[in-house]
Design a protein around this motif. Structure first.
Motif, short mmCIF file in Angstrom:
data_model
loop_
_atom_site.label_atom_id
_atom_site.label_comp_id
_atom_site.label_asym_id
_atom_site.label_seq_id
_atom_site.Cartn_x
_atom_site.Cartn_y
_atom_site.Cartn_z
N GLY A 192 -41.50 8.03 -42.84
CA GLY A 192 -40.76 6.78 -42.99
C GLY A 192 -40.75 5.96 -41.72
O GLY A 192 -41.18 6.39 -40.65
N ASN A 193 -40.23 4.75 -41.83
CA ASN A 193 -40.13 3.87 -40.68
C ASN A 193 -38.86 4.07 -39.87
O ASN A 193 -38.76 3.62 -38.75
CB ASN A 193 -40.20 2.41 -41.13
N MET A 206 -36.18 6.10 -37.73
CA MET A 206 -36.13 7.29 -36.87
C MET A 206 -34.81 7.99 -37.16
O MET A 206 -33.75 7.36 -37.11
CB MET A 206 -36.23 6.91 -35.40
N PRO A 207 -34.82 9.28 -37.45
CA PRO A 207 -33.60 9.97 -37.86
C PRO A 207 -32.56 10.13 -36.77
O PRO A 207 -31.40 10.37 -37.05
CB PRO A 207 -34.12 11.36 -38.30
N TYR A 208 -32.94 9.96 -35.53
CA TYR A 208 -31.99 10.20 -34.44
C TYR A 208 -31.52 8.93 -33.77
O TYR A 208 -30.93 8.95 -32.72
CB TYR A 208 -32.60 11.14 -33.40
N ARG A 209 -31.77 7.77 -34.35
CA ARG A 209 -31.29 6.52 -33.76
C ARG A 209 -29.96 6.14 -34.32
O ARG A 209 -29.59 6.38 -35.38
CB ARG A 209 -32.28 5.40 -34.01
#
Length: 83
Positions: A77-78, A80-83
């Motif tokens: 995906g586009n 980011m999971p940690y932002r």
């Protein structure tokens, strides 16, 4: 009399769809022992898992496959999971 569950465990083992490296260590008294080779800071740290039934092992494989699928989905995906 103990059942020979090794073919059942082997069949379930083939369903792993993960980058983690698992290997069947032993099947004794219908208890399956699986080792995961994990490298932490260059040192091999094997993790050992024991399963008392095929159903328990099948659930473990399902959870590991779901975890891997979630990681692949996040990386594709586009967002980011940690932002």
């Amino acid at each position: 009399m103990a059942l020979n569950l090794e073919p059942v465990y082997q069949d379930i083992f083939t369903k792993f769809k993960t980058r983690k490296k698992f290997v069947i260590s032993t099947v004794e008294k219908n208890i399956l022992t699986v080792e995961q080779d994990e490298e932490i800071c260059g040192q091999k740290e094997p993790k050992v898992f024991e399963f008392k039934s095929p159903k328990e092992f099948e659930e473990f494989v399902r959870v590991e496959n779901q975890f891997e699928a979630d990681i692949v989905k996040q990386l594709a995906g586009n967002k980011m999971p940690y932002r």
